[in-house]
Design a protein around this motif. Structure first.
Motif, short mmCIF file in Angstrom:
data_model
loop_
_atom_site.label_atom_id
_atom_site.label_comp_id
_atom_site.label_asym_id
_atom_site.label_seq_id
_atom_site.Cartn_x
_atom_site.Cartn_y
_atom_site.Cartn_z
N LYS A 32 10.52 -7.89 49.41
CA LYS A 32 11.34 -7.15 48.46
C LYS A 32 10.92 -7.40 47.01
CE LYS A 32 15.76 -6.80 49.35
NZ LYS A 32 17.23 -7.05 49.42
N GLY A 33 10.69 -8.64 46.66
CA GLY A 33 10.40 -8.97 45.27
C GLY A 33 9.12 -8.36 44.74
N LEU A 34 8.23 -7.94 45.65
CA LEU A 34 6.95 -7.36 45.22
C LEU A 34 6.94 -5.84 45.25
CD1 LEU A 34 4.51 -9.87 46.95
CD2 LEU A 34 5.27 -9.84 44.56
N GLN A 35 8.05 -5.21 45.60
CA GLN A 35 8.14 -3.76 45.57
C GLN A 35 8.22 -3.28 44.12
OE1 GLN A 35 7.57 -2.35 48.64
NE2 GLN A 35 7.37 -4.55 48.97
N MET A 36 7.57 -2.16 43.84
CA MET A 36 7.39 -1.73 42.46
C MET A 36 8.56 -0.87 41.96
SD MET A 36 4.52 -3.18 41.81
CE MET A 36 3.92 -2.41 40.30
N LEU A 37 8.96 -1.13 40.74
CA LEU A 37 9.95 -0.31 40.03
C LEU A 37 9.44 -0.12 38.60
CD1 LEU A 37 12.76 1.07 39.85
CD2 LEU A 37 13.67 -1.13 39.09
N HIS A 38 9.21 1.13 38.23
CA HIS A 38 8.73 1.45 36.88
C HIS A 38 7.49 0.64 36.52
CE1 HIS A 38 12.32 3.74 36.74
NE2 HIS A 38 13.14 2.75 36.42
#
Length: 210
Positions: A32-38
Motif C-alpha cells: 500500500k505505501g508504495l502505490q502512487m498518488l499524484h
C-alpha cells in the motif's frame, strides 16, 4: 495558512514512525505505501507531513525495504521489519519502532493517510503532558455525532516497549486492548478528512482522477 506552533515536547524528543508493514489485503496484496498518488508513493506523502513534526523518522515495512529506504535519506532513522512472523498487525510495527527509537516518545501514522494533521504532534504532546498520559490517540466526530477513534495515529512513550512485547507474546493483537492497560488520553480533531485512509486501488484511482 495559520502557522503550526512548536509542540510542548521538543521535536528532537519525538521519533516518527510510518506504519507500512501490512499485507495490503484490501488492495489485492499490493504494498500500500508504495502505490502512487499524484506522482508520489502514498508513504512519501505521509513522510512529508510527519517530518516537520518529529526529530527523526522510521518506516515499519516487511517487504520492499530498499524502495522505502529510497524515499529520503536526510530524515531516515531506518526501515524496520516486524520481529514477529506472519504480519501480526500494527502492534508489531509499533513494537519495532519503540525498540529502535532513541527518544522518549514515538509518534505513529499509517502509510495510507496522506492528509494527516500538520499539528498532530503539537496537540498530542499537549494532551500527554496535561493528562500525564503514556499514550495519546486522535478522535473525530462525524455529522451524525458518531465518534471515531483513530488508534494508529498515536503518541506512545517508548518505555512501554517491554510491556507491549509481553502483550504480543501472550498472543494478543488488539490495539485498543493494549492501550487500555495504560494511562491513555484522546484528542478530538475537527477535520475528518485529515484521517482519511485509502483502502483500495479503486479509491486511489478516484483520488488520482480528482
Amino acid at each position: 495558512m495559520t502557522p503550526v506552533s512548536a509542540p510542548p515536547i521538543a521535536t528532537a524528543s519525538i521519533t516518527g514512525l510510518v506504519l507500512a508493514g501490512g499485507r495490503g489485503q484490501r488492495m489485492g496484496g499490493a504494498d500500500k505505501g508504495l502505490q502512487m498518488l499524484h506522482g508520489k508513493p502514498l508513504a512519501a506523502h505521509v513522510l512529508a507531513r510527519l517530518a516537520p513534526q518529529v526529530g527523526v523518522l522510521s518506516i515499519s515495512a516487511n517487504r520492499n525495504g530498499d524502495a522505502y529506504a529510497a524515499l529520503g535519506a536526510p530524515w531516515r532513522a531506518g526501515v524496520l521489519a516486524d520481529t514477529l512472523p506472519g504480519f501480526p498487525g500494527p502492534l508489531a510495527g509499533l513494537l519495532a519502532g519503540l525498540r529502535a527509537a532513541q527518544t522518549e516518545w514515538l509518534l505513529t501514522a499509517p502509510c495510507d493517510s496522506p492528509w494527516l494533521p500538520a499539528d498532530l504532534a503539537e496537540r498530542l504532546t499537549h494532551a500527554a503532558l496535561s493528562a500525564r498520559a503514556d499514550i495519546v490517540t486522535a478522535t473525530t466526530t462525524n455529522a451524525a455525532g458518531e465518534v471515531s477513534l483513530h488508534p494508529v495515529f498515536a503518541l506512545v512513550r517508548t518505555s512501554l516497549a517491554d510491556d507491549l512485547a509481553a502483550f504480543l507474546c501472550a498472543g494478543e493483537r488488539k490495539v485498543r486492548a493494549w492501550y487500555a492497560r495504560h494511562t491513555a488520553a484522546e484528542v478530538a480533531f475537527a477535520d475528518e478528512r485529515a484521517f482519511y485512509n485509502i483502502n483500495s486501488l479503486q479509491e486511489l484511482a478516484e483520488l488520482e482522477r480528482a
